[in-house]
Design an enzyme around this catalytic site. Structure first.
Site, PDB file in Angstrom:
ATOM      1  N   THR A 173     -15.769 -16.481 -34.803  1.00  0.00           N
ATOM      2  CA  THR A 173     -16.911 -16.871 -33.963  1.00  0.00           C
ATOM      3  C   THR A 173     -18.133 -17.166 -34.817  1.00  0.00           C
ATOM      4  O   THR A 173     -18.821 -18.175 -34.619  1.00  0.00           O
ATOM      5  CB  THR A 173     -17.222 -15.785 -32.923  1.00  0.00           C
ATOM      6  OG1 THR A 173     -16.083 -15.631 -32.064  1.00  0.00           O
ATOM      7  CG2 THR A 173     -18.430 -16.160 -32.087  1.00  0.00           C
ATOM      8  N   ASN A 220      -4.254 -21.211 -29.464  1.00  0.00           N
ATOM      9  CA  ASN A 220      -4.049 -19.768 -29.319  1.00  0.00           C
ATOM     10  C   ASN A 220      -3.248 -19.397 -28.082  1.00  0.00           C
ATOM     11  O   ASN A 220      -2.612 -18.347 -28.039  1.00  0.00           O
ATOM     12  CB  ASN A 220      -5.402 -19.047 -29.286  1.00  0.00           C
ATOM     13  CG  ASN A 220      -6.334 -19.610 -28.245  1.00  0.00           C
ATOM     14  OD1 ASN A 220      -6.634 -20.800 -28.248  1.00  0.00           O
ATOM     15  ND2 ASN A 220      -6.809 -18.771 -27.337  1.00  0.00           N
ATOM     16  N   GLN A 265      -5.312 -19.537 -35.877  1.00  0.00           N
ATOM     17  CA  GLN A 265      -3.900 -19.253 -35.623  1.00  0.00           C
ATOM     18  C   GLN A 265      -2.977 -19.815 -36.702  1.00  0.00           C
ATOM     19  O   GLN A 265      -1.780 -19.524 -36.693  1.00  0.00           O
ATOM     20  CB  GLN A 265      -3.497 -19.819 -34.258  1.00  0.00           C
ATOM     21  CG  GLN A 265      -4.214 -19.203 -33.076  1.00  0.00           C
ATOM     22  CD  GLN A 265      -3.899 -17.724 -32.904  1.00  0.00           C
ATOM     23  OE1 GLN A 265      -2.877 -17.228 -33.372  1.00  0.00           O
ATOM     24  NE2 GLN A 265      -4.794 -17.009 -32.233  1.00  0.00           N
ATOM     25  N   HIS A 308      -8.340 -10.569 -38.412  1.00  0.00           N
ATOM     26  CA  HIS A 308      -7.574  -9.665 -37.538  1.00  0.00           C
ATOM     27  C   HIS A 308      -6.434 -10.366 -36.813  1.00  0.00           C
ATOM     28  O   HIS A 308      -5.615  -9.711 -36.169  1.00  0.00           O
ATOM     29  CB  HIS A 308      -8.498  -8.968 -36.536  1.00  0.00           C
ATOM     30  CG  HIS A 308      -8.976  -9.817 -35.398  1.00  0.00           C
ATOM     31  ND1 HIS A 308      -8.371  -9.809 -34.163  1.00  0.00           N
ATOM     32  CD2 HIS A 308     -10.006 -10.693 -35.304  1.00  0.00           C
ATOM     33  CE1 HIS A 308      -9.009 -10.634 -33.355  1.00  0.00           C
ATOM     34  NE2 HIS A 308     -10.004 -11.187 -34.016  1.00  0.00           N
ATOM     35  N   THR A 324     -25.168  -7.744 -46.753  1.00  0.00           N
ATOM     36  CA  THR A 324     -24.248  -7.116 -47.699  1.00  0.00           C
ATOM     37  C   THR A 324     -22.805  -7.317 -47.250  1.00  0.00           C
ATOM     38  O   THR A 324     -22.472  -7.112 -46.084  1.00  0.00           O
ATOM     39  CB  THR A 324     -24.551  -5.606 -47.816  1.00  0.00           C
ATOM     40  OG1 THR A 324     -25.898  -5.442 -48.240  1.00  0.00           O
ATOM     41  CG2 THR A 324     -23.621  -4.933 -48.803  1.00  0.00           C
ATOM     42  N   CYS A 359     -10.070 -13.212 -24.846  1.00  0.00           N
ATOM     43  CA  CYS A 359     -11.487 -13.310 -24.488  1.00  0.00           C
ATOM     44  C   CYS A 359     -11.688 -13.648 -23.013  1.00  0.00           C
ATOM     45  O   CYS A 359     -12.756 -13.409 -22.461  1.00  0.00           O
ATOM     46  CB  CYS A 359     -12.181 -14.357 -25.357  1.00  0.00           C
ATOM     47  SG  CYS A 359     -12.084 -13.986 -27.119  1.00  0.00           S
TER      48      CYS A 359
END
Length: 756
Positions: free
Chosen positions: A71, A159, A187, A209, A245, A334
């Site tokens: 995103t 997806n 994907q 992920h 960071t 989502c």
């Protein structure tokens, strides 16, 4: 053992990735911007992972940034491209008119385009690139619009369907376009060769992920020379391209995944994954006859199947799979909570029943033979459970015949099936056109005879589906004879079903022919099917052409004489999932009804007040005609949620506690239930049969707790709120459902853990 088949939503973290993340938090915890030894070690680790990532995606040149996920990568790419378009416009180049995105893109893409288009004041037209039945982009349309485009966004693989885009075809269509091109590659990582350096792709976001790395780490590839505007400014990290960071533990974990990908021992090759997909596809087709796949496998990822089963909703299938500890989804995670048809399948032009009933199965490239074997076995068990519930197409001689009352609901409208197992005869009350196929299948599977199909009234906005249903049922399974306009057998005083019998009571008002059907058993009057005359929190409207407003009040007084104050009334519409009403509960909730039944209003005064109440009735949340003015809408009452630890304490205080599983039978067969002390009474009462069980629970001592549970806590909360509203204050719902219920590992789980 959980069979996780939702890898396109997220994946578990690879063991070596967990180890790498922990090592980065412990020994290699330095800030890569620091110039001392600890910081230099962190910098070296980050540089090594970046180099490995470049090899994985085929991008020896250009920028490769670490960021939080896809995103953020999409936002950064869109901001960069649109900022460049604004700069061109300010320099006098106003050629760009369009922002284009694939119609099946993840919602993050069009939302980002609209957001930055508005925020930067560009006001360009945002258009979706059409796709065909195969899910691939219409390259002719793209070629025609490309010269006017400022940015084009497509994806490497979808997806929801797994359809792989024709990136070379898209590149050719954009050959003469000034547009900047972003390819959502989430994907594709680990499943497709990308070779970004060999294609004119300007931006490519990735998310860790989706390939066994933790959440919160991703990458963005930016082609050398492509415009770039940082989304975040600050300390100048990532060569001032992405401040903040760096997430070193996430980067280390992603590096371990990429190392495994590069070494080739952890992840399966394309042909093996395709063979796994074929085995799963065959298992699905065997378990669910008539199943159709929503994307051509030859054009899709070898790890994704998207399918629909005629007559079965995606919710039903997902509840069934979840009960068997098989995790699938209805599409993008989502949007999974919104329960809408798949916009991806709609864009492909698939029929409505497929877009509304689609299920996505996706597994990761680290799957092995044993995992696929177990997945196929679970799928087979799910199919068998459905057949035993007569939700398959073939007759089932061993299926347990249903008895008494079952409720069906479509967009707030209720249909009731009253059955007698001994005689295998049944009556339908208020049939719905959406249920014709399901009910016909049910009758054929159970071999029940249809004694009558009754409407409680004629309808203001549509014709009854009774003729359609009767035409679909074989003559051998329906009783012949003349009937009146609502389906009641002519000359009959009652309809008998074993030890149950139905009588009727004319209640003109909502319509001139409104009728209640009173159900009697050996104990006397049990309940009444009242149609829309009285609904939970509402009275049926009386402004139809066929209504009789002045007769409504006298009909309600007649109903009061026929019923006890606590007799259950089953409505024709139930917009707030309350299942049933009584005259007591409705007088407490509806002032107009209370005034009439207490004698404070006569028939004319009641009709006048009701007319005022019904002016300007809006459509329901289902965009259907409201059948009554709701004066007692579903508002938050006392909390019904009960934590698992509180359940144990409640059982100690009340040994007679009743624990009720409201999942459907097909879920109960393949699932598990909470284990409580042997003194607890356990019942299996599916939500569809809740109205039949309500009288028994209402007859319990007031202090007896009734605790409902289901998969997630949603259905059980409906049941608990309904029982409370009807007067039993000790009604509870197991918070979070079985999903959050702690359970002991099974022998199968222990064996699997030992093998792992």
């Amino acid at each position: 053992m959980e069979i996780y088949l939702d890898a396109n939503a997220t994946t578990p973290v690879l063991p070596q990735a967990r180890a790498a993340a922990l090592a980065a938090m412990a020994g290699d915890f330095g800030n890569p911007s620091s110039i001392h030894t600890t910081g230099l070690k962190a910098r070296a680790l980050m540089d090594a992972v970046r180099a490995r990532a470049r090899r994985a995606i085929g991008a020896p040149s250009g920028q490769l940034l670490f960021l939080s996920g896809a995103t953020e990568g999409i936002q950064t790419a869109v901001l960069s491209a649109l900022s460049a378009l604004r700069a061109r416009r300010q320099a006098g180049d106003a050629a760009a008119e369009l922002l284009l995105y694939g119609a099946t893109e993840h919602k993050a893409v069009p939302e980002a385009l609209r957001h930055w288009n508005t925020l930067l004041g560009l006001d360009l037209q945002v258009l979706a690139i059409p796709v065909g039945l195969d899910g691939r982009h219409d390259l002719g349309w793209l070629r025609a619009h490309a010269p006017r485009a400022g940015m084009v966004c497509t994806m490497a693989a979808n997806n929801e369907t797994g359809v792989v885009s024709d990136l070379d075809g898209i590149a050719a269509a954009l050959a003469n376009s000034p547009a900047l091109w972003m390819v959502d590659s989430v994907q594709a990582l680990g499943k497709l060769p990308l070779w970004l350096g060999e294609r004119p792709i300007d931006y490519a976001p990735f998310s860790g992920h989706k390939l066994y790395a933790p959440k919160g780490i991703g990458m963005l590839y930016v082609r050398q020379g492509a415009p770039f505007t940082p989304l975040m400014a600050g300390g100048g990290q990532e060569d001032s391209l992405r401040s903040g960071t760096e997430n070193m533990s996430g980067i280390a974990a992603l590096g371990a995944v990429l190392e495994a990908l590069e070494e080739g021992r952890t992840f399966q090759d394309h042909s093996t994954l395709a063979s796994y997909r074929d085995r799963l596809a065959a298992a699905l087709q065997d378990a669910f006859p008539g199943l159709v796949f929503n994307a051509p496998p030859e054009l899709a990822l070898p790890t994704t199947l998207n399918f629909s089963v005629p007559g079965l909703s995606s919710k039903l299938l997902l509840d069934l799979f979840d009960a068997a500890d098989v995790r699938m989804s209805g599409g993008s995670a989502c949007g999974a909570s919104k329960a809408r048809p798949s916009y991806v399948l709609e864009a492909m032009g698939l029929p409505a029943w497929r877009t509304a009933s689609a299920v996505r199965l996706s597994f990761g490239p680290a799957a092995d033979d044993a995992f696929i074997d177990e997945a196929c076995a679970r799928i087979a068990a799910c199919g068998e459970s459905l057949r035993e519930s007569c939700l398959g197409t073939a007759p089932q001689s061993h299926a347990l015949p249903p008895d008494r009352l079952t409720r069906f609901v479509v967009d707030g409208a209720c249909c009731y099936l009253l059955a007698d197992a001994a005689s295998r005869r049944c009556v339908l009350v208020d049939p719905l056109p959406e249920l014709t196929g399901q009910l016909t299948q049910w009758l054929g599977c159970h071999r029940y005879t249809l004694a009558a199909v009754l409407d409680t009234h004629s309808h203001g906005d549509h014709a009854s589906s009774r003729p359609e249903l009767l035409a679909a049922v074989p003559p051998s399974q329906r009783e012949a004879g003349p009937v009146d306009a609502l389906g009641w057998p002519q000359g009959a005083q009652q309809i008998e079903l074993g030890n149950q019998r139905l009588t009727r009571l004319a209640l003109p008002g909502h319509t001139a022919d409104s009728t209640a059907y009173l159900l009697h058993d050996a104990g006397g009057l049990r309940l009444a099917f009242v149609g829309d005359t009285v609904m939970p929190g509402a009275l049926g409207r009386s402004d139809f052409a066929q209504s009789e407003p002045l007769a409504y009040g006298p009909s309600l007084l007649k109903l009061q004489q026929a019923l006890r104050p606590d007799t259950l009334m089953l409505p024709g519409h139930d917009y707030d999932d309350r299942f049933a009403a009584t005259l007591d509960t409705e007088c407490a909730a509806q002032p107009l009804l209370r005034q009439l039944l207490c004698g404070a209003l006569d028939a004319a005064g009641f009709a006048s007040a009701k007319e005022t109440l019904e002016r300007g009735l809006a459509l329901t949340e289902y965009q259907t005609m409201a059948c009554g003015a709701r004066v007692d809408t579903c508002t938050a009452g006392p909390a019904v949620d009960l934590k698992p630890e509180a359940l144990a304490a409640l059982q100690q205080a009340h040994p007679g506690l009743v624990l009720v599983d409201v999942r459907e039978p097909y879920e109960q067969r393949v699932g598990h239930a909470p284990v409580l002390d042997a003194a607890a009474q356990t019942q299996a009462v599916p939500l569809s049969r809740l109205p039949d069980a309500l009288p028994g629970w209402l007859a319990l001592p007031e202090e007896t707790p009734v605790v409902f549970f289901c998969r997630s806590g949603n259905r059980s909360a409906q049941a608990a709120r309904a029982l409370r509203r009807l007067g039993h204050s000790q009604a509870w719902s197991l918070s979070g459902g079985l999903a959050l219920w702690p359970r002991e590992p099974s022998a199968e789980d222990l064996a699997h853990a030992q093998a792992a």
